[in-house]
Design a protein around this motif. Sequence first.
Motif, short mmCIF file in Angstrom:
data_model
loop_
_atom_site.label_atom_id
_atom_site.label_comp_id
_atom_site.label_asym_id
_atom_site.label_seq_id
_atom_site.Cartn_x
_atom_site.Cartn_y
_atom_site.Cartn_z
N ASN A 159 26.17 28.62 33.38
CA ASN A 159 26.25 27.46 32.48
C ASN A 159 26.85 27.79 31.12
OD1 ASN A 159 24.08 28.76 31.23
ND2 ASN A 159 22.55 27.51 32.30
N GLU A 160 27.33 29.02 30.93
CA GLU A 160 28.01 29.40 29.70
C GLU A 160 29.19 30.29 30.06
OE1 GLU A 160 25.55 30.76 26.47
OE2 GLU A 160 23.76 29.86 27.37
N GLY A 161 30.19 30.37 29.16
CA GLY A 161 31.38 31.17 29.44
C GLY A 161 32.23 30.53 30.52
N VAL A 162 32.89 31.32 31.33
CA VAL A 162 33.67 30.82 32.46
C VAL A 162 32.69 30.39 33.55
CG1 VAL A 162 35.40 31.36 34.20
CG2 VAL A 162 35.60 32.35 31.91
N THR A 163 32.79 29.15 34.00
CA THR A 163 31.83 28.62 34.98
C THR A 163 32.50 28.04 36.23
OG1 THR A 163 31.83 26.44 33.90
CG2 THR A 163 30.17 28.04 33.17
N GLU A 164 33.83 28.05 36.28
CA GLU A 164 34.55 27.45 37.42
C GLU A 164 34.72 28.49 38.52
OE1 GLU A 164 37.92 27.30 38.88
OE2 GLU A 164 37.04 25.66 40.05
N ALA A 165 34.29 28.12 39.72
CA ALA A 165 34.25 29.09 40.83
C ALA A 165 35.62 29.69 41.12
CB ALA A 165 33.69 28.41 42.09
N ARG A 166 36.66 28.88 41.11
CA ARG A 166 37.99 29.39 41.44
C ARG A 166 38.47 30.41 40.42
NH1 ARG A 166 42.41 25.03 43.09
NH2 ARG A 166 40.78 24.75 44.65
N GLU A 167 38.18 30.16 39.15
CA GLU A 167 38.60 31.09 38.11
C GLU A 167 37.82 32.40 38.21
OE1 GLU A 167 40.74 32.37 34.65
OE2 GLU A 167 41.07 30.91 36.25
N LEU A 168 36.53 32.31 38.45
CA LEU A 168 35.73 33.52 38.62
C LEU A 168 36.21 34.32 39.83
CD1 LEU A 168 32.23 32.01 37.81
CD2 LEU A 168 33.33 33.83 36.52
N ALA A 169 36.52 33.62 40.92
CA ALA A 169 37.01 34.30 42.12
C ALA A 169 38.36 34.97 41.86
CB ALA A 169 37.14 33.29 43.26
N ARG A 170 39.19 34.37 41.04
CA ARG A 170 40.48 34.98 40.72
C ARG A 170 40.28 36.34 40.04
NH1 ARG A 170 44.09 35.27 36.57
NH2 ARG A 170 42.80 34.04 35.13
N HIS A 171 39.28 36.40 39.18
CA HIS A 171 39.02 37.66 38.47
C HIS A 171 38.39 38.70 39.38
CE1 HIS A 171 40.21 36.49 34.40
NE2 HIS A 171 39.68 35.31 34.64
N THR A 172 37.46 38.32 40.25
CA THR A 172 36.88 39.30 41.16
C THR A 172 37.93 39.80 42.14
OG1 THR A 172 36.04 37.56 42.64
CG2 THR A 172 34.53 38.41 40.96
N GLY A 173 38.85 38.92 42.54
CA GLY A 173 39.95 39.35 43.40
C GLY A 173 40.85 40.34 42.71
N GLY A 174 41.12 40.12 41.42
CA GLY A 174 41.93 41.07 40.66
C GLY A 174 41.23 42.42 40.53
N LEU A 175 39.91 42.40 40.37
CA LEU A 175 39.16 43.65 40.29
C LEU A 175 39.21 44.40 41.62
CD1 LEU A 175 37.35 45.11 38.15
CD2 LEU A 175 35.39 44.21 39.42
N LEU A 176 39.17 43.67 42.72
CA LEU A 176 39.25 44.32 44.03
C LEU A 176 40.58 45.04 44.20
CD1 LEU A 176 37.89 44.76 46.80
CD2 LEU A 176 39.13 42.75 47.59
N GLU A 177 41.66 44.48 43.67
CA GLU A 177 42.96 45.14 43.75
C GLU A 177 42.94 46.49 43.06
OE1 GLU A 177 45.85 42.45 42.22
OE2 GLU A 177 45.63 41.01 43.86
N ARG A 178 42.04 46.67 42.11
CA ARG A 178 41.89 47.96 41.44
C ARG A 178 40.91 48.88 42.18
NH1 ARG A 178 40.68 46.88 35.20
NH2 ARG A 178 40.88 49.16 35.21
N GLY A 179 40.33 48.38 43.28
CA GLY A 179 39.43 49.21 44.09
C GLY A 179 37.96 49.02 43.82
N ILE A 180 37.58 47.93 43.14
CA ILE A 180 36.17 47.69 42.80
C ILE A 180 35.69 46.45 43.53
CG2 ILE A 180 34.52 47.26 40.94
CD1 ILE A 180 36.53 48.60 39.03
N VAL A 181 34.61 46.61 44.30
CA VAL A 181 34.04 45.54 45.12
C VAL A 181 32.95 44.81 44.34
CG1 VAL A 181 32.71 45.05 47.23
CG2 VAL A 181 34.56 46.75 47.27
N THR A 182 32.90 43.49 44.44
CA THR A 182 31.84 42.69 43.82
C THR A 182 30.97 42.06 44.90
OG1 THR A 182 33.17 42.15 41.86
CG2 THR A 182 31.30 40.70 42.35
N SER A 183 29.66 42.28 44.82
CA SER A 183 28.68 41.60 45.67
C SER A 183 27.66 40.92 44.78
CB SER A 183 28.00 42.59 46.62
OG SER A 183 28.87 43.05 47.62
N ALA A 184 26.76 40.14 45.37
CA ALA A 184 25.75 39.43 44.58
C ALA A 184 24.50 39.20 45.41
CB ALA A 184 26.30 38.09 44.07
#
Length: 441
Positions: A159-184
């Motif tokens: 509910n604060e900062g970036v809250t849109e799912a597509r935008e957050l997914a774009r950033h986690t996808g970019g992190l994966l390209e660097r070799g870092i996996v995101t789970s939750a």
Amino acid sequence: MTDSTTSLTLTLGLDRSLAWQEGNSVRYAVAELLAAGDVRPDKAPAVNLALAVDVSGSMAGSKIEAARRTATAVIEALTPRDRLTLVAFDSTAELLLDARAMDKAGRAAAQAAVRRLEDRGGTNLWEGWLLAAERVATAMAADPRASHRVLILSDGQANEGVTEARELARHTGGLLERGIVTSAVGISDGYDEVLLGAMVEAGGGRLHDAEHAAEIAEVVLGELLEGRSALVERTTLRFAVPADLRAEVVGGWAHTVLPGAIEVLVGNLLPETSKRIVFRLHCPAGTPGTALLVGTSARGTSPDGGKTVDAGPLEAELRLARGPENKAQPRNTAHAMAVLQAWQAEAFRKAVTMNREGDRRGVKHFLEREVRHIERYARGLEGAEPLLAELVLLLRRADKELDPRLSKELYAASASRAFSAPEHRMMPRASLASRLRRDQP
């Protein structure tokens, strides 16, 4: 860890090999991936792990206590080769531990950091994830061949900062390209499964559902063990189609549409666990006998990033035929069942998303249409009845707001069936059908 014997097996098949010459036939391609090799825990790559822990006000009480116990259990499970980062986030993010090696001094520092986890403000999930990701990325230089991971623990809405799912997914996808996996890990009934699901699927990881505070440690340690057991990570499957054949992925796989191809992020491959990716093919009109070739290949890396593992390329032929020949053809029942499972998982996911957005009328119309089409496709297919029954039960209450717990379980079932994801909660779930019956208005 993978060794020199690790291999990747890829198969490709169609539910039916003929399509009507007049066009508008829908056919399905099923690609299946299986990794084989010896798992050597003693030779597993080091882990460079960041825990981003939600400490918003809703985590007060048993949940924040469980988060502390979980972080302590993670510290105990890590080795001196491993590094741990601990971030607490509410309205802002605070770095409590910065990529410390889990030797004796590092463990003491980590335990002190865990004691500082206290509930307080809002939920700026973006800032918490970003700080954790930055620290993991910085620590990569110390051991590039480690397994680099960010794990979010949250019970609430972003509910604060970036809250849109597509935008957050774009950033986690970019992190994966660097070799870092995101789970939750989604805790209790208040988290946003659609938003967290989008983040982890683009980030190459998984969303784990912890209904009760006591289950948090179970799923976190299960995620850690799963990471150590992976034979292949960051696996991508490429599906190539001719220009006159339109294809789409069935299910929630993160993917990229390219000219003449679709690239699907498959993620980790564990021993003895295959993953199936289903594609829906919209066939063109043409001359009888015309062959339409679809192809696939796959590539992944060892968990330490030191080896690339490839499979394919393979091709399958779809041929245009006259009406009588097209109607008389048999279908591959194993592939058809895979299609039905992926299709049902996709319907669950879309229904949950539409219901969360408040589109009650839309979700009812959507499910009515899907049930009609799926019933027609499943006719005569052994084993289809339970999947159809679950969809019908969901349809009966589609115009009502979904109970938050039911919404989580539908989303979890969608992921489990679409992605062949193992369950790490020790307490068995009630069957989805019984849960849907219980929730009837």
